[in-house]
Scaffold this active site. Structure first.
Site, PDB file in Angstrom:
ATOM      1  CB  CYS A 273      48.521  30.614  39.019  1.00 26.10           C
ATOM      2  SG  CYS A 273      47.146  31.189  40.180  1.00 26.10           S
TER       3      CYS A 273
ATOM      4  CB  SER B 210      46.703  37.370  46.212  1.00 24.57           C
ATOM      5  OG  SER B 210      45.138  37.916  45.867  1.00 24.57           O
TER       6      SER B 210
ATOM      7  N   GLY C 187      42.057  28.790  47.226  1.00 22.83           N
ATOM      8  CA  GLY C 187      42.178  29.046  48.786  1.00 22.83           C
ATOM      9  C   GLY C 187      42.806  30.491  49.091  1.00 22.83           C
ATOM     10  CD  GLU C 188      43.069  34.807  52.024  1.00 22.03           C
ATOM     11  OE1 GLU C 188      42.545  34.981  51.022  1.00 22.03           O
ATOM     12  OE2 GLU C 188      44.005  35.339  52.624  1.00 22.03           O
TER      13      GLU C 188
ATOM     14  CB  CYS D 273      35.870  33.282  43.480  1.00 16.86           C
ATOM     15  SG  CYS D 273      37.261  32.305  43.387  1.00 16.86           S
TER      16      CYS D 273
ATOM     17  CD  GLU E 216      41.690  22.675  38.597  1.00 16.50           C
ATOM     18  OE1 GLU E 216      41.270  21.907  37.720  1.00 16.50           O
ATOM     19  OE2 GLU E 216      41.110  23.851  38.811  1.00 16.50           O
TER      20      GLU E 216
ATOM     21  CB  CYS F 140      38.440  28.885  49.052  1.00 13.40           C
ATOM     22  SG  CYS F 140      38.641  30.352  49.571  1.00 13.40           S
TER      23      CYS F 140
ATOM     24  CB  CYS G 173      34.454  35.565  46.503  1.00  7.34           C
ATOM     25  SG  CYS G 173      35.533  36.296  47.983  1.00  7.34           S
TER      26      CYS G 173
ATOM     27  CB  CYS H 137      41.885  35.384  37.141  1.00  7.23           C
ATOM     28  SG  CYS H 137      43.288  36.104  36.761  1.00  7.23           S
TER      29      CYS H 137
END
Ligand code: SAH
Length: 327
Positions: A97, A178, A149-150, A111, A83, A104, A108, A319
């Protein structure tokens, strides 16, 4: 578009090397298909249409918010959901974004993406194709790697995509990566010549609480992460943005604001408080009053702090809400 395939195909067809750039320029300016590329020979346009898929991603769904935000669900060729979101602000800013992974691997607890299954890293083309999709709708000027994702776990592809974003109107200075605090990535970005911004998802200055919210804190403890960010600042001379999601009764007390201010060097860090968006988790967002008080305390202690504008909440595009339901 898979640029390797494009290059191979053009070479096989005996086309001059400048054709690659020509196609790239058209795509970056929002062309929707090869047919639109009017200064390419007609036969070539037809052949490319047959042999090179215009995007590495197909669109599987799209939602439009009342505030002008657009969220698109894409699928990769192997069916992975991805997305991305286009946000349009009243001041005219048009910000993307972008996702760096499907799902991911970090978990967390607040999230939505962290709760879905991890798929895989995205390629640079799959990242740029998210941006090109929105470029066909609108001019663009900012991008943040704050989708699924990271990014630091897939930094080659992320940097590869960053190289190409200026062609779409998004300069490096208006691009932010980020991270949860993935130290090897922060160190590498410090050495990188592109002046992209670093953002750190911090969320709690207290180690035990941070580990509870973000298990990655056990692997890369906050003190080490902050040291890496400071180093990044020394190399790049660009402030690091701290993201802090405001969770009622969890990380939003006066004492926690004091701890956060004490942990941050105001030369290096600037805080962005994020109103929590519901994701079906047990957390509740802090009230606007609590967010305001937290912000005031940081400011009083010399740490500059802003509150993030929430966009696209009505379409689950805000977010932390990116999690393809079909995944
Ligand atoms: N993995 C990277 C990139 C994703 S950024 C990182 O964590 O920084 C996504 C940002 O949205 C992070 O700052 C994250 O903490 C925040 N976020 C996640 N879930 C959220 C939610 N439900 N409401 C508001 N912000 C959220």
């Amino acid at each position: 578009m898979d640029l390797t395939l494009l290059e191979q195909t053009l070479a096989e067809l005996g086309q001059p090397a400048y054709r690659n750039r020509q196609v790239g320029r058209w795509a970056a300016q929002g062309a929707a298909c090869f047919e639109d590329m009017t200064d390419l020979p007609r036969d070539l346009r037809l052949t490319l249409t047959e042999r090179v898929p215009f995007s590495t991603l197909t669109v599987d769904g799209e939602a439009r918010s009342r505030d002008g935000t657009v969220k698109t669900l894409f699928r990769t060729h192997d069916g992975r959901p991805v997305e991305a979101v286009l946000m349009r602000y009243r001041d005219g800013r048009r910000s993307l974004c972008l996702s760096s992974q499907s799902g991911c691997p970090l978990t967390c607890t607040f999230c939505a993406t962290g709760q879905m299954k991890f798929g895989r890293n995205l390629s640079a083309s799959e990242i740029v194709d998210q941006a090109l999709h929105f470029r066909r709708m609108s001019e663009l000027d900012h991008a943040v790697f704050m989708g699924m994702g990271e990014p630091m776990m897939n930094l080659d592809s992320v940097l590869g995509a960053c190289e190409r974003l200026p062609d779409l109107g998004i300069t490096h200075r208006r691009t932010a990566i980020s991270t949860v605090g993935w130290i090897p990535g922060i160190e590498r970005l410090a050495q990188e010549r592109m002046p992209v911004r670093l953002a750190l998802s911090l969320h709690a200055a207290d180690p035990a609480l941070r580990s509870e919210l973000m298990p990655v804190n056990d692997r890369y403890p906050l003190a080490d992460v902050l040291a890496a960010c400071r180093d990044h600042y020394e190399h790049k001379r660009r402030q690091v943005f701290v993201e802090y999601v405001m969770l009622a009764g969890v990380n939003d007390s006066h004492g926690q604001a004091v701890k956060l201010a004490e942990a941050l060097d105001p030369r290096v860090f600037k805080v962005n408080l994020i109103p929590y968006n519901p994701t079906g988790s047990a957390y509740r967002g802090s009230s606007p009053k609590a967010i305001g008080a937290f912000q005031d305390e940081l400011e009083r202690r010399g740490v500059s702090a802003t509150v993030r504008l929430t966009r696209g909440q009505d379409i689950d595009a805000a977010c932390g809400q990116l999690a393809a339901r079909a995944a």
